[in-house]
Write a protein that holds these residues in place. Sequence first.
Motif, PDB file in Angstrom:
ATOM      1  N   ALA A  72      -9.030  -2.665  -1.143  1.00  0.00           N
ATOM      2  CA  ALA A  72      -8.394  -1.575  -0.388  1.00  0.00           C
ATOM      3  C   ALA A  72      -6.875  -1.731  -0.411  1.00  0.00           C
ATOM      4  O   ALA A  72      -6.144  -0.745  -0.585  1.00  0.00           O
ATOM      5  CB  ALA A  72      -8.914  -1.571   1.046  1.00  0.00           C
ATOM      6  N   MET A  73      -6.377  -2.966  -0.254  1.00  0.00           N
ATOM      7  CA  MET A  73      -4.914  -3.144  -0.271  1.00  0.00           C
ATOM      8  C   MET A  73      -4.361  -2.839  -1.665  1.00  0.00           C
ATOM      9  O   MET A  73      -3.288  -2.245  -1.808  1.00  0.00           O
ATOM     10  CB  MET A  73      -4.513  -4.549   0.192  1.00  0.00           C
ATOM     11  N   HIS A  74      -5.123  -3.220  -2.698  1.00  0.00           N
ATOM     12  CA  HIS A  74      -4.690  -2.866  -4.056  1.00  0.00           C
ATOM     13  C   HIS A  74      -4.579  -1.346  -4.203  1.00  0.00           C
ATOM     14  O   HIS A  74      -3.597  -0.840  -4.757  1.00  0.00           O
ATOM     15  CB  HIS A  74      -5.708  -3.374  -5.076  1.00  0.00           C
ATOM     16  N   ALA A  75      -5.595  -0.630  -3.736  1.00  0.00           N
ATOM     17  CA  ALA A  75      -5.599   0.845  -3.896  1.00  0.00           C
ATOM     18  C   ALA A  75      -4.415   1.447  -3.145  1.00  0.00           C
ATOM     19  O   ALA A  75      -3.740   2.357  -3.643  1.00  0.00           O
ATOM     20  CB  ALA A  75      -6.918   1.422  -3.389  1.00  0.00           C
ATOM     21  N   GLU A  76      -4.128   0.898  -1.967  1.00  0.00           N
ATOM     22  CA  GLU A  76      -3.010   1.441  -1.188  1.00  0.00           C
ATOM     23  C   GLU A  76      -1.673   1.142  -1.874  1.00  0.00           C
ATOM     24  O   GLU A  76      -0.780   1.986  -1.905  1.00  0.00           O
ATOM     25  CB  GLU A  76      -3.023   0.850   0.226  1.00  0.00           C
ATOM     26  N   LEU A  77      -1.552  -0.051  -2.432  1.00  0.00           N
ATOM     27  CA  LEU A  77      -0.285  -0.390  -3.094  1.00  0.00           C
ATOM     28  C   LEU A  77      -0.085   0.478  -4.346  1.00  0.00           C
ATOM     29  O   LEU A  77       1.022   0.933  -4.629  1.00  0.00           O
ATOM     30  CB  LEU A  77      -0.258  -1.892  -3.431  1.00  0.00           C
TER      31      LEU A  77
END
Length: 263
Positions: free
Chosen positions: A31-36
């Motif tokens: 999820a953090m990857h997708a947001e970044l």
Amino acid sequence: MSYEHLLFEMRDGVAKVTLNRPDRLNSFNDAMHAELRDAIGRIRGEASARAMLLTGAGRGFCAGQDLADRAVAPGGAAVDLGASIDRNYKPLVLALRALPMPVVCAVNGVAAGAGANIALACDIVIAAKSASFIQAFCKIGLVPDSGGTFFLPRLVGTARAMGLALTGDKLTAEQAAAWGLIWKCVDDAELMPGAEALAAQLASGPTRGLAAIKEALQRSGANGLEAQLDLERDVQRALGYGDDYREGVAAFVEKRPPKFTGR
Ligand code: T3D
């Protein structure tokens, strides 16, 4: 613009992104990857964004992959790490390198595993004295990824790259600066004011020219001298027709500060 695992702020041309999973030292989940990815896409598409600042919330910068998502029970199915790199880490490193503006990384605490190498993928790295860099991969049977095997030998030479990668020893921020792994190490209290001031300075600079410097330096590793001289000529020719070059020269001649528009 609000995210669950990032803080995102756009002010005066600076897009500030803070990795925000402090209880896990800002390690990456999907999820953090997708947001970044989304945040970098927005920065790229936002005409007023002229510099990016990346940092971490809490006491760490980033501890790489969230290993809680990788705990494999005995007899359980292994995760395809290559697929994870293709989906997340490779696009992230390439996106930071290709962003047509300077990316400042303020390393506020420990940067381990992919977290260390994502910092090194940024254009200017400033670290707090209490920060450190750890190529943690060898401790779990992996190789440095996210560009580690590319950046480390180029920045510090093969001997130090080997030592860091094979031992996973902690490198203090002061030592990292002394070795040329990063731009500079500053007192903890000076990290964010210094990094923000630098990002603001870059955001008011000749953005096309700064992006061209970034690209030219990246390409120099693969070019011979003649090819690099040709690249410099071609880039200089294009920039010489730009508004910012005209403004820079006019400001010099008129003995006043330049007002660059980034065009
Ligand atoms: O998998 C793929 O997709 C392939 C790509 C892989 C890329 C990678 O990054 S692989 C390398 C992964 N990272 C690591 O191996 C580093 C693991 N972390 C550490 O070695 C240490 O935490 C540090 C040296 C970074 C910091 O040590 P310390 O003593 O300052 O803090 P700590 O107590 O170890 O960590 C604080 C908390 O964060 C702790 O949780 P707790 O006990 O308070 O609930 C710890 O479990 C958590 N944490 C730290 N790193 C990670 C993590 N949780 C999940 N994943 C982590 N990487």
